[in-house]
Design an enzyme around this catalytic site. Structure first.
Site, PDB file in Angstrom:
ATOM      1  CG  ASP A  82      -1.612   1.332   1.421  1.00  0.00           C
ATOM      2  OD1 ASP A  82      -2.281   1.637   0.446  1.00  0.00           O
ATOM      3  OD2 ASP A  82      -1.627   1.589   2.590  1.00  0.00           O
TER       4      ASP A  82
ATOM      5  CG  ASP B 112      -1.573   7.739   0.707  1.00  0.00           C
ATOM      6  OD1 ASP B 112      -0.233   8.192   0.190  1.00  0.00           O
ATOM      7  OD2 ASP B 112      -2.512   7.720   0.030  1.00  0.00           O
TER       8      ASP B 112
HETATM    9 MG   LIG Z   1      -2.994   3.240   3.299  1.00  0.00          MG
END
Ligand SMILES: [Mg+2]
Length: 181
Positions: free
Chosen positions: A14, A16
Site C-alpha cells: 500500500d 499512504d
Molecule cells: Mg494506507
C-alpha cells in the site's frame, strides 16, 4: 525468507501510511506533499533481493473526486520511483484505482482488481507465496481475497490486528523481523 529469484514471490505495498505519511482527511495531490516515512527508503533497498517483483497498489479516489488529475498522480509516482531507485530500491509498477468508494463494482481495495492487473502484467506472480503490506483493513482484505500473507503496518496497536497475520511498526521492522529471518 530466501533471496532466491524466480520464485513467484511478489511484495505488494500500500502507499499512504506504508511508504509515505498519510495526510489525515486529505489526499497527497502534489510531490511537495509526499513525505517518505522514516527508514522506508533504506528498507525498500534491503527488501528488493527477496522478491521477484515489488508493486504498489493504492486507492486514489482523490482523482474520482476531482481533487487531482491522473497527470498529478503520475507525476508523484514518477518522482517516488526515481527517489526509491536512487536509494537502491526498485518498484516494478504502481497500480492505482481512481474510483469513488460510492461507485458500484469499483476497482478499489479490498476488491482484487489491482492484483489481477499485476498478475496480467507479471504472470509469474504466485499469490500464495506473495505478501501484502498495508495499514488498513481494506489492504488486509485485499491480500486475503487473493490468498496472500497479510502484514499490518501500525505505528501503534490498531483494531485491524484480527485481519493481519503479522504486525510491524514500519517497513524496516517488517524487513528485520519477518523477511530477513
Ligand atoms: Mg494506507
Amino acid at each position: 525468507m530466501t533471496k532466491k529469484k524466480k520464485t513467484g514471490k511478489a511484495l505488494f505495498l500500500d502507499r499512504d501510511g506504508v511508504i509515505n505519511r498519510r495526510l489525515p482527511g486529505d489526499y497527497v495531490k502534489t510531490w511537495k506533499e509526499f513525505d517518505f516515512l522514516p527508514g522506508t527508503l533504506r528498507a525498500l533497498g534491503l527488501l528488493r533481493p527477496y522478491f521477484d517483483r515489488i508493486l504498489v497498489v493504492t486507492n486514489q479516489q482523490g482523482i474520482g473526486k476531482g481533487k487531482m488529475t491522473e497527470a498529478d498522480l503520475a507525476n508523484i509516482h514518477r518522482n517516488m520511483k526515481k527517489v526509491i531507485r536512487k536509494s537502491g530500491g526498485h518498484i516494478d509498477r504502481v497500480y492505482h484505482c481512481p474510483d469513488l468508494e460510492s461507485r458500484q463494482a469499483n476497482c478499489r481495495k479490498p476488491n482484487p482488481d489491482m492484483g489481477k492487473w499485476a498478475k496480467a502484467d507479471f504472470p509469474e506472480i504466485d499469490f500464495d507465496r506473495s505478501v501484502m503490506v498495508g495499514d488498513t483493513d481494506m489492504d488486509l482484505l485485499f491480500g486475503k481475497n487473493l490468498g496472500m500473507t497479510t502484514i499490518l503496518i501500525a505505528a501503534s496497536p490498531a483494531g485491524s490486528k484480527d485481519l493481519a497475520e503479522h504486525s510491524f511498526r514500519d517497513l524496516m521492522d517488517f524487513y528485520l523481523n519477518f523477511v530477513k529471518k
